[in-house]
Every structure is written in structure tokens, then in C-alpha cells.
Design a protein around this motif. Structure first.
Motif, mmCIF file in Angstrom:
data_model
loop_
_atom_site.group_PDB
_atom_site.id
_atom_site.type_symbol
_atom_site.label_atom_id
_atom_site.label_comp_id
_atom_site.label_asym_id
_atom_site.label_seq_id
_atom_site.Cartn_x
_atom_site.Cartn_y
_atom_site.Cartn_z
ATOM 1 N N LYS A 71 0.814 -1.221 0.000
ATOM 2 C CA LYS A 71 0.000 0.000 0.000
ATOM 3 C C LYS A 71 0.844 1.267 0.000
ATOM 4 O O LYS A 71 0.324 2.342 -0.288
ATOM 5 C CB LYS A 71 -0.897 0.042 1.246
ATOM 6 N N ARG A 117 1.976 2.296 2.883
ATOM 7 C CA ARG A 117 1.350 2.869 4.075
ATOM 8 C C ARG A 117 2.365 2.953 5.214
ATOM 9 O O ARG A 117 3.131 2.011 5.428
ATOM 10 C CB ARG A 117 0.211 1.938 4.486
ATOM 11 N N SER A 154 -8.090 -1.179 3.625
ATOM 12 C CA SER A 154 -8.664 -1.085 2.282
ATOM 13 C C SER A 154 -7.575 -1.357 1.236
ATOM 14 O O SER A 154 -6.412 -1.007 1.439
ATOM 15 C CB SER A 154 -9.282 0.287 2.076
ATOM 16 N N ASN A 208 -6.204 -0.250 -1.436
ATOM 17 C CA ASN A 208 -5.807 0.838 -2.324
ATOM 18 C C ASN A 208 -4.424 1.327 -1.916
ATOM 19 O O ASN A 208 -3.966 1.046 -0.807
ATOM 20 C CB ASN A 208 -6.801 2.010 -2.197
ATOM 21 N N SER A 262 -10.767 4.432 -1.810
ATOM 22 C CA SER A 262 -10.924 3.006 -1.509
ATOM 23 C C SER A 262 -11.622 2.277 -2.660
ATOM 24 O O SER A 262 -12.481 2.843 -3.322
ATOM 25 C CB SER A 262 -11.744 2.823 -0.230
ATOM 26 N N HIS A 298 -7.410 12.435 2.678
ATOM 27 C CA HIS A 298 -7.435 10.982 2.533
ATOM 28 C C HIS A 298 -8.494 10.680 1.481
ATOM 29 O O HIS A 298 -9.286 11.531 1.148
ATOM 30 C CB HIS A 298 -7.828 10.369 3.879
#
Ligand code: AMP
Ligand code: MG
Length: 307
Positions: free
Chosen positions: A51, A53, A141, A143, A149, A223
Motif C-alpha cells: 500500500k 502505508r 482497504s 488501495n 478506496s 485521505h
């Protein structure tokens, strides 16, 4: 029949991938998730890599359906009466509870927090995968970090590429992420609005912490963002006219019945984002019930798109 790749053999193969420490994307009633074995730290780290992230953002652990949903909590969390009441009323469904974590829950899953987020999804393909796998699946999610998402299998592939195993369960029926209720403090706190409304939680548990003091860790103001600039307007036609008069190309995302609005929100943001316009104008929902979740995502999308 569910559409796409959700035949029993596909579920078995996907569960085997999870056991081997690989990632699998799967449908839920809210959005598509990117799943890993929640007991395997290396597997969970792969989610963050895929991701892009930050590693201190906690993940939600997804649980297989059980006759008594409250029973499923105890392997992961310290459970109190409020938690039992809430999950018995709302699970399986679009609700995540945050509770003090049980011993052995990985730091990789909780982002190092003393709490853990747990959810029992209602989507039949998610349930089949979780039941076949037989343990918790950590899944955010599916994405790239900060983007819109995914609510279809095609969205997941567009975000994360064709190599990833994606179970196809059709378009998500809720369309926005789960409501997150933090039960680790004195008063229940809604950290993220969703289809289980604050009104419903309050009816079950009594007074909630004031919303201004609560926010899910790792959620950012900007976001769920499309690439195109996004503005909110309660009169989208007039706003679009004014922008067009300045020579800008504009597309409109109108409001509507809240459940329908939520269901198509992310797919519409993606579609309009691909139209080569300069500005998207979105009409907010009435700020109550599910409308609060829609407006929360629209506000974040508007902020994220400015950059
Ligand atoms: P996503 O699955 O992409 O919607 O992201 C997971 C969401 O769950 C994030 O907003 C997290 O902040 C939230 N979350 C997960 N675990 C916790 C926790 N222990 N405490 C608070 N929020 C959590
Ligand atoms: Mg997300």
C-alpha cells in the motif's frame, strides 16, 4: 451465484495463500480489503509495503462469522459488557470495535498501540475466506495509501496491479468504510463514521464521547483523494456554472438517497477522476446518519485533492 472468482476452489486457494504468508484482496460489504494472516508479522508487513502505508497505522482484524459474535472477540481483546452488547447487535456488519488487545496480538497489526480493531464482515465471500482460513485476517482497504478506496475487484487491480490475488464478490453494497467505535475509554467514541450510525451506537450503549475529541490514529485530513481537484457545494449546478464561466472543465457528483450515495461514492469519484476535467463539484449529504460518513469522506477527499 456470486460474480467472479469466488467459487469454492478459489476460496480454498486464497486461504492457502494466506497460510503461506501471502496477500489476498477480498470483497467486504464496505470496501475491498487487502488481507494477510494477522498472526504472521512478515505477512502483515507485506500489506504496508504493497500500500505504501506508514507502519504505525493500525489495521483491522477481520473475524469469521460465529453463532455468538461476542465469543470471537476473546482471542484478540479484553472484552467488556459494552463490547458484547454492541457486536451482538451489529455483527456481522459494517462496524469495527477498538478494545484493549489480548496478549500475543502483533505490534505489526496494532501499529504498536495497546488496543486492537476488530470486525466481523457480512459479505459472503469474506465470510467464506475467513471461515476456510480459520483465523483472523488483518486487512486495510485495498488501495494505495491516501487514495480512493476500492469498491470493485477492477478498482483493486487498478490500484495494486495484476499480480495480486483478488477474490471478486461484485460491487460493495455499503460502499464506505466501517464505523469505528473505540471502547477502550470511559465513554464509547466514534473514531470514524460509517453505516452503523452514531444514533444506533448511542441507542445501544448510551452517551458517546464528544466527536471533536476523537479521531482514528493514522487517519489523515487529506485521505480518500482523487487526482482531480474536488470542491463541495450545496448548490453544485450554480458552483459548476461559475467555474465554467472561468473557463474550467467541471463534472458534478450529486447527492441522493444516502445508501445509494454511499454505495456509488468511490466508484463515481474514480470515474469522474478519469474524465479529464479540471474540477469535480460534489454535493454533500444531509449531515445525519449515513450522511455523516459520506460527508466525512468527501471532506477528506477535497482536502487530499488540493495537494
Ligand atoms: P482502513 O482499513 O484502511 O480503513 O484503515 C483501518 C482503520 O482502522 C484506520 O483508520 C485505523 O486508524 C483504524 N484502527 C485500526 N485499529 C485501531 C486501533 N487499535 N485503534 C484505533 N483505530 C484503529
Ligand atoms: Mg483505507
Amino acid at each position: 451465484m456470486m460474480p467472479g472468482s469466488s467459487a469454492p476452489a478459489e476460496i480454498t486457494a486464497a486461504a492457502a495463500l494466506l497460510r503461506a504468508g501471502e496477500l489476498v484482496a477480498f470483497p467486504t460489504e464496505t470496501v475491498y480489503g487487502l488481507g494477510a494472516d494477522a498472526r504472521n508479522p512478515l505477512a502483515v508487513r507485506r500489506i504496508f509495503a504493497a500500500k505504501g502505508r506508514p507502519a504505525d497505522h493500525p489495521l483491522i482484524v477481520h473475524l469469521a462469522p460465529t453463532v455468538d459474535p461476542a465469543q470471537a472477540l476473546s482471542a484478540w481483546a479484553i472484552v467488556d459488557e459494552r463490547a458484547r452488547l454492541l457486536v451482538r447487535a451489529c455483527w456481522p456488519g459494517p462496524l469495527t470495535v477498538v478494545l484493549p488487545r489480548a496478549e500475543g496480538v502483533l505490534d505489526e497489526v496494532t501499529g504498536g498501540l495497546a488496543t486492537v480493531g476488530l470486525r466481523m464482515p457480512s459479505h459472503p465471500v469474506a465470510q467464506a475466506l475467513l471461515t476456510t482460513f480459520g483465523d483472523g485476517v488483518a486487512a486495510p482497504s485495498a488501495n494505495r495509501f491516501g487514495r480512493v478506496s476500492p469498491t470493485t475487484a477492477a478498482h483493486v487491480r487498478a490500484e495494486l496491479g495484476d499480480e495480486l490475488r483478488v477474490l471478486d464478490g461484485g460491487p460493495c453494497q455499503v460502499g464506505v468504510e466501517s464505523t469505528i467505535v473505540d471502547l477502550s475509554g470511559a465513554l464509547p467514541a466514534i473514531l470514524r463514521p460509517g453505516a452503523v450510525t452514531a444514533e444506533q451506537v448511542q441507542a445501544l450503549l448510551g452517551p458517546l464521547a464528544p466527536s471533536s475529541t476523537t479521531r482514528a490514529p493514522g487517519t489523515l485530513e487529506g485521505h480518500y483523494a482523487p487526482h482531480t481537484s474536488l470542491r463541495l457545494s450545496t448548490d453544485p449546478q450554480a458552483e459548476a456554472e461559475a467555474l465554467r464561466a472561468r473557463g474550467l472543465r467541471v463534472a458534478i457528483l450529486p447527492a441522493g438517497d444516502p445508501a445509494d450515495h454511499a454505495r456509488r461514492l468511490y466508484a463515481e469519484l474514480r470515474r469522474l477522476d478519469g474524465l479529464q476535467v479540471d474540477v469535480l463539484v460534489a454535493e454533500p449529504a444531509a449531515d445525519e446518519g449515513l450522511g455523516r460518513a459520506i460527508n466525512d469522506r468527501l471532506r477528506r477527499a477535497a482536502r487530499g485533492a488540493e495537494g
